[in-house]
Design a protein around this motif. Structure first.
Motif, short mmCIF file in Angstrom:
data_model
loop_
_atom_site.label_atom_id
_atom_site.label_comp_id
_atom_site.label_asym_id
_atom_site.label_seq_id
_atom_site.Cartn_x
_atom_site.Cartn_y
_atom_site.Cartn_z
N GLN A 1 0.63 -1.11 0.11
CA GLN A 1 0.02 0.07 0.12
C GLN A 1 0.94 1.22 0.14
O GLN A 1 0.62 2.13 0.79
CB GLN A 1 -0.99 -0.10 1.07
N GLY A 2 1.84 1.22 -1.06
CA GLY A 2 2.64 2.41 -0.95
C GLY A 2 3.67 2.66 -0.10
O GLY A 2 4.27 3.83 -0.13
N ARG A 3 3.95 1.86 0.98
CA ARG A 3 5.00 2.10 1.97
C ARG A 3 5.98 0.97 2.11
O ARG A 3 5.71 -0.16 1.78
CB ARG A 3 4.38 2.52 3.15
N ALA A 4 7.17 1.22 2.74
CA ALA A 4 8.03 0.04 2.85
C ALA A 4 7.50 -0.79 4.00
O ALA A 4 7.51 -0.35 4.96
CB ALA A 4 9.36 0.44 3.18
N ALA A 5 7.18 -2.00 3.68
CA ALA A 5 6.52 -2.94 4.80
C ALA A 5 7.60 -3.89 5.29
O ALA A 5 7.34 -4.28 6.39
CB ALA A 5 5.34 -3.75 4.14
N ALA A 6 8.60 -4.22 4.59
CA ALA A 6 9.46 -5.13 5.14
C ALA A 6 10.68 -5.25 4.20
O ALA A 6 10.89 -4.60 3.25
CB ALA A 6 8.75 -6.70 4.89
N PHE A 7 11.55 -5.89 4.93
CA PHE A 7 13.27 -5.86 4.37
C PHE A 7 13.81 -7.25 4.81
O PHE A 7 13.60 -7.69 5.94
CB PHE A 7 14.06 -4.62 5.06
N GLY A 8 14.54 -7.61 3.70
CA GLY A 8 15.07 -9.06 3.96
C GLY A 8 16.53 -8.86 3.21
O GLY A 8 16.64 -8.23 2.19
N SER A 9 17.52 -9.51 4.07
CA SER A 9 18.91 -9.55 3.21
C SER A 9 19.39 -10.81 3.17
O SER A 9 18.84 -11.53 4.19
CB SER A 9 20.13 -8.63 4.08
N LEU A 10 20.01 -11.32 2.16
CA LEU A 10 20.66 -12.41 1.92
C LEU A 10 22.04 -12.22 1.64
O LEU A 10 22.31 -11.47 0.79
CB LEU A 10 19.92 -13.28 0.75
N HIS A 11 22.97 -13.18 2.58
CA HIS A 11 24.37 -12.97 2.41
C HIS A 11 24.81 -14.53 1.78
O HIS A 11 24.50 -15.45 2.54
CB HIS A 11 25.21 -12.34 3.47
N ILE A 12 25.70 -14.59 0.62
CA ILE A 12 25.85 -15.56 0.25
C ILE A 12 27.51 -15.81 0.21
O ILE A 12 28.21 -15.03 -0.05
CB ILE A 12 25.37 -16.01 -1.22
N GLN A 13 28.15 -17.14 0.73
CA GLN A 13 29.46 -17.27 0.87
C GLN A 13 29.62 -18.58 0.52
O GLN A 13 28.95 -19.50 0.90
CB GLN A 13 29.91 -16.74 1.92
N LEU A 14 30.76 -19.07 0.15
CA LEU A 14 31.31 -20.18 -0.24
C LEU A 14 31.87 -20.51 1.09
O LEU A 14 32.93 -20.01 1.73
CB LEU A 14 32.30 -20.36 -1.35
N LEU A 15 31.39 -22.16 1.37
CA LEU A 15 31.95 -22.50 2.75
C LEU A 15 32.38 -23.72 2.56
O LEU A 15 31.84 -24.62 2.14
CB LEU A 15 30.77 -22.39 3.94
N LEU A 16 33.60 -24.30 3.30
CA LEU A 16 34.34 -25.19 3.11
C LEU A 16 33.39 -26.48 3.75
O LEU A 16 33.11 -27.44 3.11
CB LEU A 16 35.76 -25.58 3.67
N HIS A 17 32.75 -26.26 4.83
CA HIS A 17 32.30 -27.22 5.54
C HIS A 17 30.83 -27.67 4.99
O HIS A 17 30.16 -28.65 5.47
CB HIS A 17 32.20 -27.03 7.26
N HIS A 18 30.55 -26.91 3.83
CA HIS A 18 29.25 -27.19 3.19
C HIS A 18 29.81 -27.53 1.67
O HIS A 18 28.67 -27.98 0.94
CB HIS A 18 28.15 -26.02 3.19
N CYS A 19 31.02 -27.38 1.53
CA CYS A 19 31.34 -27.79 -0.11
C CYS A 19 30.47 -27.01 -1.01
O CYS A 19 30.18 -27.47 -1.90
CB CYS A 19 31.29 -29.41 -0.15
N GLY A 20 30.20 -25.99 -0.95
CA GLY A 20 29.34 -24.99 -1.50
C GLY A 20 28.89 -23.82 -1.13
O GLY A 20 29.29 -23.25 0.27
N ALA A 21 28.12 -23.17 -1.85
CA ALA A 21 27.57 -21.76 -1.47
C ALA A 21 26.28 -21.91 -0.47
O ALA A 21 25.69 -22.81 -0.48
CB ALA A 21 27.03 -21.16 -2.52
N ALA A 22 26.56 -21.05 0.61
CA ALA A 22 25.50 -21.32 1.73
C ALA A 22 25.00 -19.86 1.70
O ALA A 22 25.73 -18.80 1.66
CB ALA A 22 26.05 -21.37 2.90
#
Length: 141
Positions: free
Chosen positions: A52-73
């Motif tokens: 309804q024309g206003r900022a209602a929510a915000f979310g952030s996602l940070h992605i990194q390659l992690l050895l213990h997951h053998c891939g991107a988390a």
């Protein structure tokens, strides 16, 4: 409701939402600089939900390659919905959009850390399909 990528023009709305989440007011200039720097990072995604024309929510996602997951988390670092709009599916829609982006980028895991005092948020994340599996330890420097 519209979920879109946040940009430089959204810094004030995001600042207000983060202040609501943290129940404090971080230094505005430092916040602004960090926000603008992070917008340039390919491993960070900021999403803003408008309702309804206003900022209602915000979310952030940070992605990194992690050895213990053998891939991107992918980790949801911040997620906040305006208090008067909670319970309307906005948070779940935002988590879903962040999850879809993590999948699109080939992530093998989506995680979130949440302050122990936010018990309502714990139940929310479980309702989104996440499970409690870790402890987080911190140290102020």
């Amino acid at each position: 409701m519209k979920i879109r990528k946040a940009g430089p023009e959204d810094v004030e709305s995001v600042y207000e939402l983060i202040c609501s989440l943290e129940e404090s007011y971080p230094p505005h200039d430092a916040f602004r600089q960090t926000y603008l720097n992070n917008l340039k990072s390919p491993g960070i995604l900021y999403l803003l939900c408008e309702h309804q024309g206003r900022a209602a929510a915000f979310g952030s996602l940070h992605i990194q390659l992690l050895l213990h997951h053998c891939g991107a988390a992918a980790e949801i670092q911040e997620l906040v919905v305006q208090p008067d709009l909670r319970g309307n599916g906005i948070g779940a829609a935002l988590v879903s959009a962040l999850k879809e982006e993590a999948l699109r980028r080939g992530c093998v895991l989506l995680e979130v850390c949440c302050n122990r005092k936010r018990e309502h948020a714990h139940r929310f994340y479980e309702s989104c399909g996440m499970r409690r599996s870790h402890f987080k330890f911190t140290m102020n420097l």
